[in-house]
Design a protein around this motif. Structure first.
Motif, short mmCIF file in Angstrom:
data_model
loop_
_atom_site.label_atom_id
_atom_site.label_comp_id
_atom_site.label_asym_id
_atom_site.label_seq_id
_atom_site.Cartn_x
_atom_site.Cartn_y
_atom_site.Cartn_z
N SER A 1 0.81 -1.22 0.00
CA SER A 1 0.00 0.00 0.00
C SER A 1 0.84 1.27 0.00
O SER A 1 0.30 2.37 0.18
N ASP A 2 2.15 1.16 -0.18
CA ASP A 2 2.95 2.37 -0.35
C ASP A 2 2.43 3.14 -1.56
O ASP A 2 2.00 2.54 -2.56
N LYS A 3 2.48 4.45 -1.50
CA LYS A 3 2.01 5.21 -2.66
C LYS A 3 2.85 4.86 -3.89
O LYS A 3 4.00 4.43 -3.77
N LYS A 4 2.27 5.05 -5.05
CA LYS A 4 2.85 4.54 -6.29
C LYS A 4 4.28 5.03 -6.51
O LYS A 4 5.18 4.25 -6.84
N SER A 5 4.52 6.32 -6.32
CA SER A 5 5.86 6.87 -6.57
C SER A 5 6.89 6.28 -5.62
O SER A 5 8.02 5.98 -6.02
N LYS B 1 6.76 3.34 -4.10
CA LYS B 1 7.02 1.94 -4.42
C LYS B 1 7.88 1.81 -5.68
O LYS B 1 8.79 0.97 -5.74
N GLN B 2 7.63 2.65 -6.67
CA GLN B 2 8.44 2.61 -7.89
C GLN B 2 9.89 2.93 -7.60
O GLN B 2 10.80 2.27 -8.14
N GLU C 1 3.29 -7.34 0.42
CA GLU C 1 2.15 -6.94 -0.38
C GLU C 1 0.87 -6.79 0.44
O GLU C 1 -0.02 -6.02 0.08
N HIS D 1 1.48 0.80 4.62
CA HIS D 1 2.72 1.56 4.76
C HIS D 1 3.15 1.61 6.22
O HIS D 1 4.34 1.49 6.54
#
Length: 383
Positions: free
Chosen positions: A199-203, A205-206, A231, A235
């Motif tokens: 659940s980390d924000k997309k940026s 996690k990328q 997964e 966070h």
């Protein structure tokens, strides 16, 4: 049942924390120009007059990370899966943003961030090292913004910390270049653990996955790297999953030889398994300044590998090593007798088994057993 086990584990961790010595201090910092609250957990039974020294954990976001780390460290050290350690937490509930401030031009600490960087390296750690017995193995732990921040100590020519637990880092842009570059050049042993959550924000996690890809490609024998992606965690729950995994990886060398290590590493060795064992315990000495007696479990694992791979010549150095660590027991004589028996010297084997009668039994090796082995040789060869 699963819920019951979880509650039991939490109870044990809570009980262990009660047994450990936790205290709160107000630390006056000239670098920050203000007081900061720190938490310190000392190992069980820590006293001012003992000679034993300990690794140090520095926990950023100590207002919520301290208990997670302190509980796990106390629990793992209780079962001797890692050394006891001194845990230092820095409360940042109202100051985290300012403490982690970095330049938009080069992603490095600036202003209040630079002051906080100096506070840890030039004030807090010297204070801990002066007032408590420490060894030169320091672990930094951070989450989110502070997980980015602890990497700044890695960028020094001589990294301040030997181990980094980086959980769901909110990375400054250029850190994606700085971190792999520094890790590729480290000249002393560095442990680096990275984790993110589903659940980390997309940026975020990328960036953490890009960092993982770059670190994974590094070929440097001084780097010990591991990564987990949780997964099913949030966070904010990620540290509860990451910390025990990090400790397992960082302190693997300290732990007894596992079934996996035996199968995947020891049975596949191209060097002497006895040398592997000696190097394992030398690493414990070098990293943690602990002269640890070789565990019976580990002697048995090496003996099993010698027997399975029919490398009987290695029973001799194993026997000598066992005599050194367990001189009053049957262990060393038993392995030496096995060496003589398997390499064509039955009379020496018989006498070695017989001479072990005056020694103490250990690890399932009994006096009756070695005398039976001696009698079997005597009967077979008519001595």
């Amino acid at each position: 049942m699963k819920k019951t086990i979880t509650l039991l584990c939490l109870f044990i961790l809570g009980f262990n924390c009660i047994e450990a010595q936790v205290k709160y201090e107000m630390f006056q910092s000239s670098k920050l120009g203000e007081e900061r609250q720190i938490k310190i957990q000392l190992p069980r039974g820590y006293t001012s007059n003992e000679e034993k020294s300990y690794p140090v954990f520095v926990i950023l976001d100590g207002d919520y990370l301290f208990e997670v780390v302190a509980g796990n460290v106390d629990y793992y050290s209780y079962w001797e899966d890692m050394p006891e350690a001194i845990i230092v937490g820095i409360n940042q509930v109202e100051t985290e943003y300012d403490d982690c401030l970095y330049s938009e031009q080069n992603s490095l600490p600036v202003e209040t961030g630079a002051s906080f960087f100096e506070f840890i390296g030039m004030e807090l750690l010297p204070y801990i090292e002066t007032n408590y017995r420490t060894v030169n193995f320091k672990v930094a732990v951070g989450h989110g913004n502070t997980a980015n921040f602890i990497n700044y100590y890695l960028l020094k020519s001589k990294p301040l910390f030997q181990s980094y637990i980086v959980v769901s880092p909110e990375l400054a842009p250029q850190m994606l270049e700085y971190i792999p570059e520094s890790l590729s050049k480290v000249e002393s042993k560095i442990f680096y653990y990275l984790a993110n959550s589903g659940s980390d924000k997309k940026s975020l996690k990328q960036m953490s996955e890009a960092l993982h890809a770059d670190i994974s490609a590094i070929e440097n024998k001084n780097l010990s790297y591991s990564f987990n992606s949780f997964e099913n965690s949030t966070h904010y729950s990620a540290p509860a999953h990451a910390i025990p995994n990090a400790l397992q990886n960082i302190f693997k060398v300290f732990q007894p030889i596992s079934k996996k290590e035996y199968k995947d590493e020891i049975l596949e060795l191209e060097i002497s398994p006895v040398l592997y064992l000696e190097e394992k315990y030398q690493a414990i000495q070098d990293l943690f300044a602990i002269d640890k007696t070789i565990l019976i479990n580990d002697f048995k694992a090496i003996a099993a590998a010698i027997n399975k791979n029919e490398l009987f010549e290695y029973y001799e150095p194993l026997g000598k090593l066992a005599r050194k660590h367990y001189p009053k027991t049957l262990l060393g004589n038993y392995y030496l007798a096995r060496f003589y028996e398997e390499t064509g010297e039955p009379k020496k084997a018989m006498k070695t088994y017989q001479s072990a009668y005056t020694l103490d039994e250990i690890a399932g090796i009994t006096k009756d057993m070695v005398l039976e082995l001696a009698d079997a040789i005597k009967e077979d060869f008519g001595y």
